[in-house]
Design a protein around this motif. Sequence first.
Motif, short mmCIF file in Angstrom:
data_model
loop_
_atom_site.label_atom_id
_atom_site.label_comp_id
_atom_site.label_asym_id
_atom_site.label_seq_id
_atom_site.Cartn_x
_atom_site.Cartn_y
_atom_site.Cartn_z
N THR A 1 0.81 -1.21 0.00
CA THR A 1 0.00 0.00 0.00
C THR A 1 0.85 1.27 0.00
N ASP A 2 0.37 2.25 -0.73
CA ASP A 2 0.97 3.57 -0.71
C ASP A 2 0.64 4.25 0.63
N ILE A 3 1.44 5.25 1.03
CA ILE A 3 1.16 5.98 2.27
C ILE A 3 0.11 7.06 2.03
N ARG A 4 0.29 7.86 0.99
CA ARG A 4 -0.60 9.00 0.76
C ARG A 4 -1.72 8.59 -0.20
N MET A 5 -2.96 8.53 0.34
CA MET A 5 -4.14 8.19 -0.47
C MET A 5 -5.34 8.93 0.10
N PRO A 6 -6.36 9.18 -0.71
CA PRO A 6 -7.58 9.83 -0.20
C PRO A 6 -8.40 8.86 0.65
N HIS A 7 -9.28 9.41 1.46
CA HIS A 7 -10.25 8.67 2.28
C HIS A 7 -9.60 7.93 3.45
N MET A 8 -8.62 7.09 3.18
CA MET A 8 -7.89 6.40 4.25
C MET A 8 -6.47 6.17 3.77
N ASN A 9 -5.49 6.75 4.48
CA ASN A 9 -4.10 6.62 4.02
C ASN A 9 -3.49 5.29 4.44
N GLY A 10 -2.24 5.08 4.05
CA GLY A 10 -1.59 3.80 4.29
C GLY A 10 -1.38 3.47 5.76
N LEU A 11 -1.05 4.48 6.58
CA LEU A 11 -0.83 4.23 8.01
C LEU A 11 -2.14 3.84 8.69
N ASP A 12 -3.22 4.53 8.35
CA ASP A 12 -4.52 4.17 8.93
C ASP A 12 -4.94 2.77 8.49
N LEU A 13 -4.65 2.44 7.23
CA LEU A 13 -4.96 1.09 6.74
C LEU A 13 -4.14 0.05 7.51
N VAL B 1 1.71 -6.39 5.75
CA VAL B 1 1.56 -5.13 5.04
C VAL B 1 2.94 -4.57 4.71
N VAL B 2 3.11 -4.15 3.46
CA VAL B 2 4.34 -3.49 3.02
C VAL B 2 3.96 -2.09 2.55
N ILE B 3 4.70 -1.08 3.01
CA ILE B 3 4.41 0.31 2.71
C ILE B 3 5.22 0.80 1.52
N LEU B 4 4.53 1.47 0.59
CA LEU B 4 5.20 2.16 -0.51
C LEU B 4 5.33 3.64 -0.15
N SER B 5 6.52 4.21 -0.33
CA SER B 5 6.71 5.59 0.08
C SER B 5 7.71 6.29 -0.83
N GLY B 6 7.45 7.59 -1.07
CA GLY B 6 8.44 8.40 -1.77
C GLY B 6 9.53 8.82 -0.80
N TYR B 7 10.63 9.35 -1.32
CA TYR B 7 11.75 9.74 -0.45
C TYR B 7 11.34 10.82 0.54
N GLY B 8 10.38 11.66 0.16
CA GLY B 8 9.96 12.73 1.05
C GLY B 8 9.18 12.23 2.26
N PHE B 9 8.75 10.97 2.20
CA PHE B 9 7.97 10.41 3.30
C PHE B 9 8.69 9.22 3.94
N PHE B 10 10.01 9.26 3.91
CA PHE B 10 10.81 8.16 4.44
C PHE B 10 10.54 7.94 5.93
N GLU B 11 10.39 9.04 6.68
CA GLU B 11 10.14 8.91 8.12
C GLU B 11 8.80 8.23 8.38
N TYR B 12 7.80 8.52 7.54
CA TYR B 12 6.51 7.85 7.70
C TYR B 12 6.65 6.35 7.49
N ALA B 13 7.47 5.97 6.52
CA ALA B 13 7.68 4.55 6.25
C ALA B 13 8.33 3.86 7.44
N GLN B 14 9.31 4.53 8.05
CA GLN B 14 9.95 3.96 9.23
C GLN B 14 8.95 3.82 10.39
N THR B 15 8.08 4.82 10.52
CA THR B 15 7.03 4.75 11.55
C THR B 15 6.11 3.56 11.30
#
Length: 524
Positions: free
Chosen positions: A55-67, A78-92
């Motif tokens: 799953t991607d992190i940034r999505m409408p309605h329900m994002n990847g972390l909420d999912l 669950v495996v998270i897809l993330s751009g470099y700008g959201f690397f910290e979110y992926a680590q979280t």
Amino acid sequence: MMFRAIVVDDEPRVRRGLLALIPKLDPEWSVVGEAKNGLEAIDLVKREMPDLVITDIRMPHMNGLDLLIALKEYPVHVVILSGYGFFEYAQTAVKFGAFDYLLKPVKPPEIASLLQRLKEHKQVRDLPAGPAVPALNYSKWWKDWLTGSEEAESYVSRLRELLPKNAERFQMMAVEIDRFDELSLEDQWGDKQLVSFAVRNVIQDVLAAEREAPFVHLFTSGPQLYYVNAGGGCALDAAKRVAEEVRKWVKISVSVGLSETSAKFEALPLLYRHAGEALRNKWIHGGGIVSRFEDVLSGEREASGYPTHLDEEICRAVRAGDRDKALKGVETFLDEIKRNNVSFRLFQRFGLQLLSSVNRIVYENRVHDLVAKEASQPQDLFQRDFGADEFMAYMGDWIGATISALDWNRQQRHNRTIEKAIEFIHKNYAKDISLEDVALHAKMSGSYFSSYFKQETGDNFVEYLTRLRMDKAKSLMMNSELRLYEISQMVGYQDVKYFSRLFKRHAGVTPQEYRQFFYRKEDS
């Protein structure tokens, strides 16, 4: 062995790429679905039961972390897809339980490595998982199946694989943390999750030592924890040790309910209900007990010499709301026991059986909370020695509180019924409705509804309907563009002459006179 994945991303290009790439990189993997956001993904997981969600992190309605948090209840990685700008979110996300994360743009070798690691992990899933690889959580599946969810039937076979293959007998154990809400308010704990965590850890240590009766934790629901004994050993001894050790180490009282045993895995939902029934014995005997379903059954069987006919008379009086007759029945009940010269132990047993009969009425009508506010708890009496006079006084309070609660409950049902009937009349007054139509809607016989309606509103049905129609007609007459015959039809009368007669009887003037008076009043 084939493995299943779903892809969740709001970008169609990313979904199409992974859909084509995954089976090419590893033929043992197939993509069984795709979703644009987290809400669609949850429905897909329930339907497809995949091994992996990418799953991607940034999505409408329900994002990847909420999912990710929502999927903690399901046995899926669950495996998270993330751009470099959201690397910290992926680590979280990894800290929150994600299997891993991939940085966009994703490279095929990274995906191939991920798929291989997941396969290896699933093939050794019975071994303890390392800290970087969270264990799958099947609690939602267990809870759905045991509580009767229709969706659960599709994964019963998967749940059977989680228990020892050589299991010959199954038994359910329900553990409830006593005073759960109060404990969470105490300074020592201050949090329900902390209370539950502490108790579960102690229980886990106790049950881990049980070789003859291996227990598996299924799920936790509020103050209750559910386990299955899949070994056929003596669960009663283990249950007693659970209660003792939890009290010893964390100073918390727990009660335990045990079902009977069964050789059939498919019987677990029934065993789950029976463990819950056994657990409810704590309500009579107080917290900290261990109760077996077999004991509940034996307590419900007619005891030798028990005055069943008086028990039934007392319960009929309670249901009818006749407190004096019910208490007279209790007096006769005690007199007969005394005449039979029963032992004190049997007297307690008979008293408990009578209380259970009355209490069954309480539970059938779901008024336990109301009764508990007005009368002291049964364990206050049955945990000590008591005499016939004390039992009589207690039953007087309990029966009085029960009848009051039943009256209140009955009145609430009546209020809802009359509201439902009046709402139906107001929605359909313009139609040719009859008393029988409204009675059918209120689920009553016509004759009973007629008396009931008169009692609740002060009017009979025809009077109420006529007054409503006349009031509506008066409002419509304010519109000068409406003709009288149109107003007559709009309030349920096809015959304008009949409408005019009724209107004059109700208002004291004809419709034409009422209109003239209304317009004169407006002009002045």
